[in-house]
Design an enzyme around this catalytic site. Structure first.
Site, short mmCIF file in Angstrom:
data_model
loop_
_atom_site.label_atom_id
_atom_site.label_comp_id
_atom_site.label_asym_id
_atom_site.label_seq_id
_atom_site.Cartn_x
_atom_site.Cartn_y
_atom_site.Cartn_z
N ASN A 1 0.85 11.80 -0.34
CA ASN A 1 -0.32 12.25 -1.07
C ASN A 1 -0.52 13.75 -0.85
O ASN A 1 -0.21 14.29 0.21
CB ASN A 1 -1.58 11.44 -0.73
CG ASN A 1 -1.95 11.42 0.74
OD1 ASN A 1 -1.09 11.39 1.61
ND2 ASN A 1 -3.25 11.41 1.01
N GLU B 1 -3.59 16.36 -1.52
CA GLU B 1 -4.99 16.53 -1.93
C GLU B 1 -5.24 17.94 -2.45
O GLU B 1 -4.43 18.85 -2.24
CB GLU B 1 -5.91 16.23 -0.75
CG GLU B 1 -5.85 14.78 -0.33
CD GLU B 1 -6.76 14.43 0.82
OE1 GLU B 1 -6.91 13.24 1.09
OE2 GLU B 1 -7.34 15.34 1.47
N GLU C 1 2.16 7.20 -3.91
CA GLU C 1 2.93 6.31 -4.78
C GLU C 1 3.25 6.98 -6.11
O GLU C 1 4.37 6.88 -6.62
CB GLU C 1 2.14 5.01 -5.03
CG GLU C 1 1.81 4.24 -3.78
CD GLU C 1 0.48 4.64 -3.13
OE1 GLU C 1 -0.09 3.79 -2.43
OE2 GLU C 1 0.00 5.78 -3.31
N CYS D 1 -3.95 2.13 -4.58
CA CYS D 1 -5.12 2.10 -5.45
C CYS D 1 -4.72 1.58 -6.83
O CYS D 1 -3.53 1.44 -7.14
CB CYS D 1 -5.73 3.50 -5.56
SG CYS D 1 -4.76 4.69 -6.53
N CYS E 1 -2.35 3.82 -8.86
CA CYS E 1 -0.96 3.76 -8.39
C CYS E 1 -0.29 2.45 -8.79
O CYS E 1 0.88 2.43 -9.15
CB CYS E 1 -0.90 3.96 -6.88
SG CYS E 1 -1.25 5.66 -6.42
#
Length: 136
Positions: free
Chosen positions: A46, A48, A59, A90, A93
């Site tokens: 990830n 951010e 993902e 989530c 994803c």
């Protein structure tokens, strides 16, 4: 029936990706790895952004990297989070994975060694379906 999956190279790639995650705001680093149709492993983490809508999940980073490499048939996925039990992807994803695979095993892992094996169709039982304007 599909052959058994050797999870260890995927787990190692996802753990390494988690270590490279850029998560200064959530402090929730995530790593993901996909086993592709040719046997290769594609990982993502990830990333951010202070403008939260620009954040990209691990993902989806793995999926877009695979597509950029010309690989569009993931066979399995590993997702590493620091939670106990390990967190699933989530919804965004899951939909991104479902774009390229109707079903596949997903192994959820944390650095402590907990593992939860599931399937894409269990985590996303009502995936988005659309036939497109031309029936494709």
């Amino acid at each position: 029936m599909s052959p058994p999956i050797d999870w260890e190279p995927l787990v190692e790639a996802a753990l390494a990706a988690q270590q490279r995650a850029y998560a200064p705001y959530s402090r929730f680093p995530v790593g993901a790895a996909l086993l592709m149709e040719d046997g290769s492993v594609v990982a993502g983490c990830n990333v951010e952004n202070r403008s939260f809508g620009l954040t990209v999940c691990a993902e989806r980073n793995a999926v877009t990297t695979a597509v950029a490499l010309g690989r569009t048939l993931p066979q399995a996925a590993v997702v590493v989070t620091g939670t106990s039990p390990p967190s699933p992807p989530c919804g965004m994803c899951l939909e991104s994975l479902a774009e390229f695979a109707r079903e596949m095993p997903i192994l959820l892992v944390n650095p402590a060694g907990e593992r939860v094996e599931s399937r894409l169709e269990e985590l996303l039982p009502c995936r988005f379906e659309w036939s497109g304007p031309h029936g494709d």
